[in-house]
Scaffold this motif. Structure first.
Motif, mmCIF file in Angstrom:
data_model
loop_
_atom_site.group_PDB
_atom_site.id
_atom_site.type_symbol
_atom_site.label_atom_id
_atom_site.label_comp_id
_atom_site.label_asym_id
_atom_site.label_seq_id
_atom_site.Cartn_x
_atom_site.Cartn_y
_atom_site.Cartn_z
ATOM 1 N N TYR A 187 0.818 -1.209 0.000
ATOM 2 C CA TYR A 187 0.000 0.000 0.000
ATOM 3 C C TYR A 187 0.858 1.268 0.000
ATOM 4 N N ILE A 188 2.030 1.189 0.665
ATOM 5 C CA ILE A 188 2.948 2.335 0.750
ATOM 6 C C ILE A 188 4.296 1.903 0.172
ATOM 7 N N PRO A 189 4.472 1.954 -1.126
ATOM 8 C CA PRO A 189 5.745 1.530 -1.724
ATOM 9 C C PRO A 189 6.904 2.378 -1.206
ATOM 10 N N TYR A 190 8.069 1.753 -1.135
ATOM 11 C CA TYR A 190 9.270 2.473 -0.686
ATOM 12 C C TYR A 190 9.574 3.577 -1.693
ATOM 13 N N THR A 191 9.467 4.828 -1.240
ATOM 14 C CA THR A 191 9.616 5.982 -2.124
ATOM 15 C C THR A 191 10.453 7.038 -1.421
ATOM 16 N N PRO A 192 11.740 7.147 -1.743
ATOM 17 C CA PRO A 192 12.602 8.131 -1.071
ATOM 18 C C PRO A 192 12.209 9.565 -1.400
ATOM 19 N N ASP A 193 12.561 10.451 -0.464
ATOM 20 C CA ASP A 193 12.487 11.914 -0.673
ATOM 21 C C ASP A 193 11.075 12.458 -0.810
ATOM 22 N N GLN A 194 10.075 11.703 -0.392
ATOM 23 C CA GLN A 194 8.700 12.194 -0.462
ATOM 24 C C GLN A 194 8.125 12.508 0.915
ATOM 25 N N THR A 195 8.787 12.052 1.961
ATOM 26 C CA THR A 195 8.356 12.321 3.330
ATOM 27 C C THR A 195 9.551 12.845 4.119
ATOM 28 N N SER A 196 9.311 13.240 5.367
ATOM 29 C CA SER A 196 10.385 13.733 6.230
ATOM 30 C C SER A 196 10.201 13.161 7.621
ATOM 31 N N VAL A 197 11.120 13.509 8.531
ATOM 32 C CA VAL A 197 11.003 13.015 9.904
ATOM 33 C C VAL A 197 9.748 13.564 10.581
ATOM 34 N N GLN A 198 9.175 14.630 10.041
ATOM 35 C CA GLN A 198 7.958 15.204 10.604
ATOM 36 C C GLN A 198 6.700 14.443 10.192
ATOM 37 N N SER B 56 3.830 11.944 9.962
ATOM 38 C CA SER B 56 3.215 11.003 10.900
ATOM 39 C C SER B 56 2.750 9.747 10.165
ATOM 40 N N ALA B 57 2.365 8.741 10.942
ATOM 41 C CA ALA B 57 1.836 7.514 10.347
ATOM 42 C C ALA B 57 0.590 7.803 9.524
ATOM 43 N N ILE B 58 -0.293 8.636 10.038
ATOM 44 C CA ILE B 58 -1.522 8.966 9.309
ATOM 45 C C ILE B 58 -1.195 9.649 7.985
ATOM 46 N N GLU B 59 -0.267 10.591 7.990
ATOM 47 C CA GLU B 59 0.100 11.311 6.769
ATOM 48 C C GLU B 59 0.744 10.372 5.751
ATOM 49 N N ALA B 60 1.618 9.465 6.216
ATOM 50 C CA ALA B 60 2.254 8.515 5.299
ATOM 51 C C ALA B 60 1.223 7.574 4.692
ATOM 52 N N PHE B 61 0.269 7.139 5.507
ATOM 53 C CA PHE B 61 -0.773 6.243 5.001
ATOM 54 C C PHE B 61 -1.640 6.955 3.969
ATOM 55 N N GLN B 62 -1.918 8.221 4.201
ATOM 56 C CA GLN B 62 -2.766 8.970 3.278
ATOM 57 C C GLN B 62 -2.075 9.271 1.950
ATOM 58 N N CYS B 63 -0.770 9.577 2.004
ATOM 59 C CA CYS B 63 -0.068 9.914 0.760
ATOM 60 C C CYS B 63 0.467 8.680 0.045
#
Length: 259
Positions: free
Chosen positions: A136-147, A149-156
């Protein structure tokens, strides 16, 4: 297997910085899974070493002089037990890892996702959940940051090992399972995202089990443990404050080599 690790973090500032304090968690310790032959963290300024609430080694470095750039370098040799089947045991009460954190909260969609793959709590179903998260969440560098959250990663639906770990931990906590975030290093030849790494571990049947969602590894026999916590912020390799400095840029180099 004996591994040599070289971890360099270089900071550059657009203006002169001064009066900085850095909190560094980049030091592995020996345990039943790994033996640390030698390790050193090089950082400018005065250095104090102590343990945090999770028994991670915590270095505090204070620098009063002005500077435009700063480097933190950690390096050493660690031997890991490649027959390890379970996560590292600690004397910390597993219930501590049920505590909610901002980075590991669940929304309704995530709760339904967890229930779909874990109708009953057992290791096989948790492995299926880990596999589904990576799908559901393929490994994709440089699209997220340490900020992120789990909810934000799941949504994007994009992320890296940190995001996979946060999402998996969030779902496990919702299912009533203590789950912890582990930072460290990974040695797996010919992969796109080895070296500096993070994964999750779940307390099940009085044992900690490894769930490395990004690599679909479920035993830690290629992993070096550095720090354990509830989420990224408990184990962040470097956190700090400073006066001035303008815009900060950071470049990191990590090598994990067999020796």
């Amino acid at each position: 297997m004996k591994l040599m690790i070289n971890h360099q973090t270089h900071y550059h500032y657009s203006d002169v910085a001064c009066n900085s304090i850095q909190y560094i968690k980049m030091t592995p310790v020996s345990n039943l899974h790994q033996h640390v032959y030698c390790w050193d963290v090089s950082v400018p300024g005065q250095k104090e070493i102590k343990s945090d609430a999770f028994n991670n080694i915590w270095i505090t470095s204070s620098q009063r002089q002005s500077y435009n750039q700063m480097s933190i370098m950690a390096q050493g040799v660690v031997e890991i037990n490649q027959t390890t089947q379970f996560g590292v045991e600690t004397d910390i009460n597993p219930k501590l890892f049920l505590q909610p954190t901002f980075s590991t909260l669940c929304n309704a969609e995530m709760k339904s996702f967890a229930e779909c793959y874990v109708p009953r709590v057992n290791r096989a179903n948790l492995i299926a959940l880990s596999e589904a998260i990576l799908g559901y969440i393929p490994y994709t560098p440089d699209q997220t940051s340490v900020q992120t959250s789990a909810i934000e990663a799941f949504q994007c639906r994009q992320g890296v090992c940190q995001d996979h770990s946060h999402v998996f931990i969030a779902m496990c906590k919702y299912l009533g399972l203590p789950a912890r975030y582990v930072s460290g290093y990974l040695f797996v030849p010919n992969t796109a995202h080895l070296a500096s790494h993070a994964w999750a571990e779940v307390f099940l049947e009085n044992t900690w089990y490894c769930f490395d969602t990004s690599n679909q590894l479920f035993t830690p026999n290629s992993h070096i443990y550095v720090a354990i916590g509830r989420d990224y912020w408990d184990v962040a390799p470097v956190r700090g404050i400073r006066e001035r400095g303008g815009i900060e840029s950071m470049h990191s180099i990590v090598q994990v080599l067999a020796c």
